[in-house]
Design a protein around this motif. Structure first.
Motif, PDB file in Angstrom:
ATOM      1  N   CYS A 160      52.213  23.288 144.722  1.00 32.86           N
ATOM      2  CA  CYS A 160      50.796  23.665 144.892  1.00 32.86           C
ATOM      3  C   CYS A 160      50.042  23.664 143.564  1.00 32.86           C
ATOM      4  CB  CYS A 160      50.699  25.048 145.535  1.00 32.86           C
ATOM      5  SG  CYS A 160      50.998  25.042 147.304  1.00 32.86           S
ATOM      6  N   PRO A 161      49.973  22.524 142.879  1.00 31.52           N
ATOM      7  CA  PRO A 161      49.271  22.503 141.594  1.00 31.52           C
ATOM      8  C   PRO A 161      47.775  22.755 141.712  1.00 31.52           C
ATOM      9  CG  PRO A 161      49.798  20.274 142.300  1.00 31.52           C
ATOM     10  CD  PRO A 161      50.506  21.199 143.242  1.00 31.52           C
ATOM     11  N   GLU A 162      47.251  22.636 142.931  1.00 30.10           N
ATOM     12  CA  GLU A 162      45.816  22.867 143.127  1.00 30.10           C
ATOM     13  C   GLU A 162      45.485  24.338 143.284  1.00 30.10           C
ATOM     14  OE1 GLU A 162      47.696  22.845 147.107  1.00 30.10           O
ATOM     15  OE2 GLU A 162      47.875  21.598 145.307  1.00 30.10           O
ATOM     16  N   ASP A 163      46.500  25.202 143.495  1.00 27.61           N
ATOM     17  CA  ASP A 163      46.242  26.630 143.654  1.00 27.61           C
ATOM     18  C   ASP A 163      45.637  27.190 142.375  1.00 27.61           C
ATOM     19  OD1 ASP A 163      46.911  29.636 143.684  1.00 27.61           O
ATOM     20  OD2 ASP A 163      47.475  29.016 145.704  1.00 27.61           O
ATOM     21  N   LEU A 197      48.489  29.919 139.095  1.00 28.36           N
ATOM     22  CA  LEU A 197      49.708  29.161 138.838  1.00 28.36           C
ATOM     23  C   LEU A 197      50.690  29.963 137.982  1.00 28.36           C
ATOM     24  CD1 LEU A 197      48.275  25.576 138.152  1.00 28.36           C
ATOM     25  CD2 LEU A 197      49.272  26.467 140.273  1.00 28.36           C
ATOM     26  N   VAL A 198      51.924  29.495 137.970  1.00 32.35           N
ATOM     27  CA  VAL A 198      52.990  30.109 137.174  1.00 32.35           C
ATOM     28  C   VAL A 198      52.822  29.688 135.716  1.00 32.35           C
ATOM     29  CG1 VAL A 198      55.493  30.204 136.823  1.00 32.35           C
ATOM     30  CG2 VAL A 198      54.548  30.133 139.154  1.00 32.35           C
ATOM     31  N   PRO A 199      52.902  30.632 134.767  1.00 30.50           N
ATOM     32  CA  PRO A 199      52.789  30.233 133.355  1.00 30.50           C
ATOM     33  C   PRO A 199      53.943  29.331 132.938  1.00 30.50           C
ATOM     34  CG  PRO A 199      53.482  32.532 133.546  1.00 30.50           C
ATOM     35  CD  PRO A 199      53.094  32.087 134.924  1.00 30.50           C
ATOM     36  N   PHE A 200      53.770  28.637 131.836  1.00 27.71           N
ATOM     37  CA  PHE A 200      54.752  27.647 131.408  1.00 27.71           C
ATOM     38  C   PHE A 200      56.091  28.273 131.011  1.00 27.71           C
ATOM     39  CE2 PHE A 200      53.560  29.111 127.220  1.00 27.71           C
ATOM     40  CZ  PHE A 200      54.632  28.797 126.400  1.00 27.71           C
TER      41      PHE A 200
END
Length: 535
Positions: free
Chosen positions: A344-347, A350-353
């Protein structure tokens, strides 16, 4: 006389609630769970500010029934109460945050249900979790792993005579000797060791602190990572403290993103406690927490004189775990939660790196495997997790009948949900057993492989770099030679392998395109050949 008058008031309120509950078509005469009765005296509970209300708790002890006509014997006094939650505050069944007050509205610390004395508490409504147990399970798991996590008690709640169902009475994340036990930070602590702790901060929707300088992995809409102040709160943290905690987290991220990130002295471990991040990872992954790492993610830091590193946790908010939400691969038992950005990169959230980077750190992966194998012996054994599920199901069995009459919906098949949760646990543990990186001191060499080394090269075909990954049954030397198509030797190397996974990288950008052959010979004389292609 005053005591008799007080007792009359207690009994009057209890009977008043009893008759209203009966009129509400509920049958709450008694319960094996503690009963909490709240009277707002005609006021509406809102999302800030807290309103003053009366609260009584009937708790006769383990194994003893709590009757709605019993006196309030565990607490009887004032509270300040408000609705809590973000999305959940729009559910029909509301969660509440409340503070114990005196008659003047001042906070009062008190131990409830045997928990450390405090004024701030939560009544969590498990409206979207028909099992009633996901948060309870995750917090129990984390505590058994040696970390503070919110203690929980199941209760039944009545508000203004309206039976509200089963709630989870629980601790709130707060700096306190009995909760997140870090140093108190005063507004005058603006220099030296005093400035360095303690802090609690989070990654969440309600961002009031700062933005990370490092963008999340695979973002496509310019998403950023936002931080929030938890302690000190935004209303009390001073300029010097804001600058310090931001600078410290920035240093951690810079070190983690840098080329020497695996260095134990100068890399990310200089700023963060590795063991806490490993355990945080394990809890979120066993539960497959869809919001893990990216929302309701808490961290804390004490003074430098008390260790001073960033600690991951306390874990929080697991209502969208164990396939309770199926979007963005939430229901997939065979994928990592930390890889949320892949699906879900459009969310927006997002999860930090961090987590992608941790999982390229060979020492982190090795330590993760050792911790996983240790926990699987008892704390995360299938039988132990099943026992937690069963104990919750038995404890809430009587009250669930009333709860689901009060909150009927198409998902009220608790028994079916328990079966599904157990199946999830079994499949999830098996998948993680097979997919936790198999490297380091706790490496398990495949039992069905007779040779003492397993060698893989990648990428193949290769271009500028060639990586050789070697799994070794034991400590031993390995001799490798690489020849080009004309028989010219380009590499002759002796590698001192350690038991487990080993990796070596060779720069190949000066090599001509074509076919190459890798020959190897292990310490006990085993030999082999691998064909390589250079593009």
């Amino acid at each position: 006389m005053a005591r008799i008058t007080t007792m009359k008031k207690i009994f009057t309120l209890a009977f008043f609630c009893f008759f209203l509950i009966e009129a509400n078509a509920q049958t709450l005469n008694s319960s094996n769970l503690p009963l909490i009765v709240i009277n707002t005296n005609g006021q509406t509970i809102v999302d800030e500010p807290k309103i003053m209300a009366d609260m009584g708790i009937i708790h006769n002890g383990p194994g003893v029934s709590n009757n709605i006509t019993d006196p309030f014997n565990h607490y009887n006094g004032k509270i300040g109460i408000e609705i809590r939650g973000q999305i959940s505050q729009f559910f029909p069944m509301k969660s509440y945050g409340f503070e114990l007050w005196d008659n003047s509205g001042n906070s009062v610390n008190k131990s409830l249900f045997g928990l450390p004395s405090e004024s701030d508490w939560i009544l969590y409504a498990p409206y979207d979790d028909v099992s009633l147990m996901r948060n309870f399970m995750a917090y129990t798991m984390s505590r058994e792993m040696g970390h503070w996590a919110a203690n929980c008690r199941y209760v039944e709640l009545v508000v203004n005579g309206d039976y509200k169902g089963i709630y989870v009475f629980m601790e709130k994340i707060k700096r306190n000797a009995g909760r997140v036990n870090i140093s108190k930070l005063n507004t005058t602590d603006i220099a030296g060791d005093a400035l360095t702790g303690g802090y609690i901060f989070s990654i969440d929707k309600q961002a009031d602190a700062w933005y990370s300088s490092y963008v999340p992995y695979k973002r496509i809409n310019n998403q950023t990572i936002r931080y929030s102040y938890v302690y000190p709160k935004i209303s009390s943290i001073v300029t010097e403290q804001k600058a310090y905690i931001k600078s410290y987290v920035d240093s951690f991220e810079t070190a983690l993103n840098g080329p020497q990130y695996q260095d134990r002295r100068t890399g990310w471990r200089k700023f963060a406690d590795e063991n806490s991040f490993i355990d945080y990872f394990i809890v979120n992954e066993v539960m497959k927490n869809l919001d893990g790492y990216r929302l309701s993610s808490y961290f804390y830091k004490d003074k430098q004189s008390k260790g001073g590193k960033i600690i991951a946790g306390p874990v929080w908010d697991f209502n969208y775990s164990i396939a309770n939400a199926t979007y963005c691969n939430g229901g997939d038992v065979k994928s990592w939660s930390y890889r949320f950005n892949d699906s879900c990169p459009e969310d927006f959230w997002l999860v930090p790196f961090w987590w992608e980077r941790f999982m390229t750190d060979t020492a982190f992966e090795g330590n993760l495997r050792c911790r996983w194998k240790q926990l699987r012996q008892l704390t995360l054994s299938q039988s132990h997790l099943y026992a937690i599920v069963d104990s919750i199901s038995i404890l809430t069995g009587e009250a669930r009948q009333r709860h689901f009459i009060r909150w009927p919906n198409q998902y009220n098949n608790h028994e079916g949900d328990v079966i599904d949760i157990k199946a999830w646990i079994q499949n999830r543990l098996k998948w993680m057993d097979e997919n936790i990186p198999n490297i380091g001191a706790c490496f398990d060499y495949p039992a069905n492989v007779k040779k003492s080394v397993i060698i893989k090269t990648f990428p193949n075909p290769f271009q500028k770099k060639l990586t050789i990954r070697i799994d070794s049954r034991n400590n031993q030397p390995l001799y490798i030679n690489i020849f080009d198509g004309t028989g010219r030797q380009l590499i002759a190397d002796m590698l001192n392998l350690t038991a487990g996974r080993n990796a070596y990288e060779y720069v190949t950008d000066g090599w001509a395109a074509g076919m190459y052959l890798l020959y190897y010979k292990s310490g006990n004389g085993e030999t082999g050949t691998i064909k390589l292609i250079k593009q």
